[in-house]
Design a protein around this motif. Structure first.
Motif, PDB file in Angstrom:
ATOM      1  N   PRO A 210      48.625  36.494  35.314  1.00  0.00           N
ATOM      2  CA  PRO A 210      48.580  35.156  34.631  1.00  0.00           C
ATOM      3  C   PRO A 210      48.917  34.156  35.802  1.00  0.00           C
ATOM      4  N   ARG A 211      48.647  32.823  35.485  1.00  0.00           N
ATOM      5  CA  ARG A 211      48.896  31.664  36.290  1.00  0.00           C
ATOM      6  C   ARG A 211      50.351  31.295  36.655  1.00  0.00           C
ATOM      7  N   GLN A 212      51.185  32.147  36.056  1.00  0.00           N
ATOM      8  CA  GLN A 212      52.525  31.717  36.239  1.00  0.00           C
ATOM      9  C   GLN A 212      52.972  32.446  37.786  1.00  0.00           C
ATOM     10  N   TYR A 213      52.135  33.477  38.398  1.00  0.00           N
ATOM     11  CA  TYR A 213      52.339  33.920  39.583  1.00  0.00           C
ATOM     12  C   TYR A 213      51.635  33.187  40.823  1.00  0.00           C
ATOM     13  N   GLY A 214      51.009  32.317  40.387  1.00  0.00           N
ATOM     14  CA  GLY A 214      50.199  31.402  41.454  1.00  0.00           C
ATOM     15  C   GLY A 214      48.836  31.029  40.805  1.00  0.00           C
ATOM     16  N   PRO A 215      48.108  30.031  41.657  1.00  0.00           N
ATOM     17  CA  PRO A 215      46.935  29.446  41.432  1.00  0.00           C
ATOM     18  C   PRO A 215      45.844  30.385  41.813  1.00  0.00           C
ATOM     19  N   GLN A 216      46.101  31.661  42.497  1.00  0.00           N
ATOM     20  CA  GLN A 216      45.079  32.521  42.899  1.00  0.00           C
ATOM     21  C   GLN A 216      45.717  33.873  42.830  1.00  0.00           C
ATOM     22  N   PRO A 217      45.132  34.614  41.796  1.00  0.00           N
ATOM     23  CA  PRO A 217      45.661  36.096  41.559  1.00  0.00           C
ATOM     24  C   PRO A 217      45.468  37.149  42.771  1.00  0.00           C
ATOM     25  N   PRO A 218      46.269  38.009  43.421  1.00  0.00           N
ATOM     26  CA  PRO A 218      46.073  38.577  44.315  1.00  0.00           C
ATOM     27  C   PRO A 218      44.874  39.489  44.411  1.00  0.00           C
ATOM     28  N   SER A 219      44.071  39.495  45.549  1.00  0.00           N
ATOM     29  CA  SER A 219      42.853  40.380  45.716  1.00  0.00           C
ATOM     30  C   SER A 219      43.174  41.793  46.191  1.00  0.00           C
ATOM     31  N   PHE A 220      43.544  42.398  45.122  1.00  0.00           N
ATOM     32  CA  PHE A 220      43.697  44.053  45.487  1.00  0.00           C
ATOM     33  C   PHE A 220      43.529  44.733  44.261  1.00  0.00           C
TER      34      PHE A 220
END
Ligand code: 3EB
Length: 335
Positions: A210-220
């Motif tokens: 979700p957004r609380q971890y940053g604007p771009q979710p991690p790509s893995f």
């Protein structure tokens, strides 16, 4: 031809990858043409070598031993350089590494974008276009507040560099260096076809955070199961994250326990697709533990002894995890 083929006369369709921690001289490891890659750790290992198969990630081993991580394959390796990229390939596997100076690109976001663009351009120009797994080492990973945090900015650049070019996210590790050099250090494993991404039922897929971890979710993805049955399961950096939340911020031992619960669940998910994978870590597993507090190394080693048989090779490195409350993250290989 191998004398250990089974059934007799059936050469394996794809080369096997053997990963081990070894205390040996770098030159003796590189003298072996079936060495695909040698990863070095920290200042007590050579910083670099003319041989493109060698890469020092810049993290310090915790303890007296300074082993190399050695990737051996069952064919002779061919290697070279492509711009900043050092590469090696053998049979159906490719190794590569790349360092990108953040200042030259105007910051960590454009540097990460450039790194992934270069990486994927390089792979697309060769016989192994499919990225199976990447390791990302980032200076001062938790510096910066909120969305300005360097890890979050890295995630933005990585996603821009990847664009629409991957059909599935590969397994990955993203870990913090502490050398002040502001150079992204990446290495990877690639093959002819994408592997199958494995998610962990106990964890929200990272690319859906979700957004609380940053604007771009991690790509893995949590793990990659390569198509070739002789290749090990590639386990992403795994920590005390359940759902999307960090648990046990005050207890290293509880974080280790939770991390191993995550691994148990991940192995179970992978075994649904490949039942021949061992149900638990053993002689066919190799784990790397990234430990935030160097003073906790002995405690971490004892925790790992509780969770792992002696046959599982392991290495402890001093490193920052990408969430400040996480004291440990572990990645590895498993068959
Ligand atoms: C987590 O579970 C811990 O951004 O590539 C683990 C593995 C983590 C890979 C990455 C981040 C990455 O979210 C962090």
């Amino acid at each position: 031809m191998s004398s250990l083929e089974w059934p007799p006369g059936s050469a394996p369709a794809l080369p096997q990858l053997e990963v081990a921690y070894r205390e040996a001289s770098l030159s003796s490891l590189l003298d072996d043409p079936r060495t695909l890659a040698v990863i070095g750790f920290g200042r007590r290992a050579p910083a670099r070598d003319d041989d493109p198969r060698y890469f020092n990630v810049g993290l310090e081993p915790l303890g007296a031993a300074v082993p190399f991580e050695v990737w051996r394959v069952d064919a002779d390796a061919l290697c070279g350089r492509d711009g900043n990229i050092a590469w090696a390939r053998a049979g159906d596997l490719s190794f590569g590494s790349l360092c990108v100076d953040e200042a030259r690109h105007g910051g960590i976001t454009p540097a990460a974008e450039a790194a992934y663009r270069q990486l994927l351009d390089h792979l697309a120009s060769g016989p192994h276009p499919a990225l199976l797994r990447s390791w990302n080492y980032i200076d001062a990973i938790t510096e910066g507040e909120g969305d300005a945090e360097r890890y979050r900015q890295f995630c933005i650049g990585r996603a821009l560099g990847i664009g629409q070019r991957l059909s599935a996210y590969p397994a990955a590790t993203a870990i913090g260096l502490r050398d002040g050099a502001r150079v992204l250090r990446l290495y990877w494993l690639a093959g002819p076809q994408p592997g199958t991404p494995i998610e962990n039922p106990r964890q929200v897929a990272a690319w859906r955070y979700p957004r609380q971890y940053g604007p771009q979710p991690p790509s893995f993805s949590r793990a990659t199961l390569p198509g070739a049955p002789s290749l090990p399961l590639l386990l992403s950096g795994t920590a005390s994250v359940v759902g999307h939340a960090s648990l046990h911020r005050d207890s290293l031992a509880d974080q280790v326990d939770e991390t191993f619960r995550n691994f148990a669940s991940l192995l179970q998910a992978a075994r649904g697709l490949r039942p021949s994978l061992a149900p638990a870590f053993g002689a066919g597993s190799l784990l790397k533990a990234y430990v935030r507090d160097a003073d906790s190394a002995a405690a971490v080693a004892a925790e790992l002894d509780r969770h792992l048989p002696a046959a599982t090779q392991r290495l402890l490195l001093a490193a920052d995890v990408c969430r400040a409350e996480l004291r440990i993250e572990i990645d590895g290989f498993h068959r």
